[in-house]
Scaffold this active site. Structure first.
Site, PDB file in Angstrom:
ATOM      1  CG  ASP A   8      51.022  -3.847  36.918  1.00 53.45           C
ATOM      2  OD1 ASP A   8      51.178  -3.056  37.863  1.00 53.45           O
ATOM      3  OD2 ASP A   8      50.068  -3.771  36.116  1.00 53.45           O
ATOM      4  CG  ASP A  10      45.478  -2.519  40.087  1.00 53.82           C
ATOM      5  OD1 ASP A  10      45.152  -3.346  40.943  1.00 53.82           O
ATOM      6  OD2 ASP A  10      45.572  -1.297  40.311  1.00 53.82           O
TER       7      ASP A  10
END
Length: 215
Positions: A8, A10
């Site tokens: 991922d 952020d």
């Protein structure tokens, strides 16, 4: 054997959370909705539309599709303006050294992010070349907690799900990874310790070899 790592963006590679939150606060305040840090935690990992749906629910308001689309455009515009302030200080602890180590090994690396700004963020930080594949929210029909992003990322690496590890910091992302049949390492969010397969605070002194033979 683990051959691929899917990250991922952020909260795992880079911290842009404050920019998201500030943009959402500005938008929500126009409807007299006040957001706090607890709400921000609930927004992590959600798509832009799902985030606004949650905010509307909290504020007990309803908007037309046209009004909602305008809100989403406004939020993204505010967020993108803030992204121009990104610097290497936004890269999370240990990430750069870890990526350099991985690029010297045989692992294939991908980004699996709901953010439609993922490519721009990586470009601003000069990290794009570290990844073999970048899958963002514009490239799949269903966003997290659907596993589509991670499954597509694995396919672009030409790997099966059981050959990949996913790194996530949000509950929706952990659910997405597990729904896709991936092992998942939660990063920096202690609330995920009981739902992820493994947990790390950050990538400082992280040893991937300890996880490369998980079963």
């Amino acid at each position: 054997m683990i051959k691929g790592l899917i990250f991922d963006l952020d909260g795992v590679i880079v911290n842009t959370d404050i920019y998201h939150f500030e943009a959402w606060k500005q938008v929500a305040s126009q409807y007299s909705i006040q957001l706090d840090s607890s709400i921000n935690e609930r927004l992590k990992g959600l798509s832009r539309r799902d985030s606004w749906n949650l905010i509307m629910e909290l504020g007990n308001i309803q908007l037309s599709d046209e009004e909602t689309n305008l809100v989403l455009e406004t939020k993204n515009s505010l967020y993108r303006k803030e992204l121009k302030n990104l610097s290497r200080d936004n890269i999370l602890l240990g990430v750069e050294d870890f990526l350099k180590e991985l690029n010297q090994k045989d692992f294939k690396l991908a980004i699996g992010s709901s953010s439609k700004n993922a490519r721009d963020i990586l470009h601003y930080l000069n990290l794009s070349s570290s990844f073999n594949s970048i899958i963002d929210g514009s490239m799949v029909k269903n966003l997290k907690p659907s596993p589509d992003i991670f499954i597509k990322a694995a396919k672009t690496l030409d790997l099966e799900t059981n050959q990949c590890l996913v790194f996530e910091d949000a509950l929706s992302g952990v659910h997405a990874a597990k729904a896709g049949g991936f092992k998942v390492i939660a990063v920096g969010n202690k609330e995920l310790i009981d739902v992820a397969d493994y947990y790390i605070d950050n990538f400082l002194n992280f040893k991937i070899d300890e996880y490369a033979t998980v079963s």
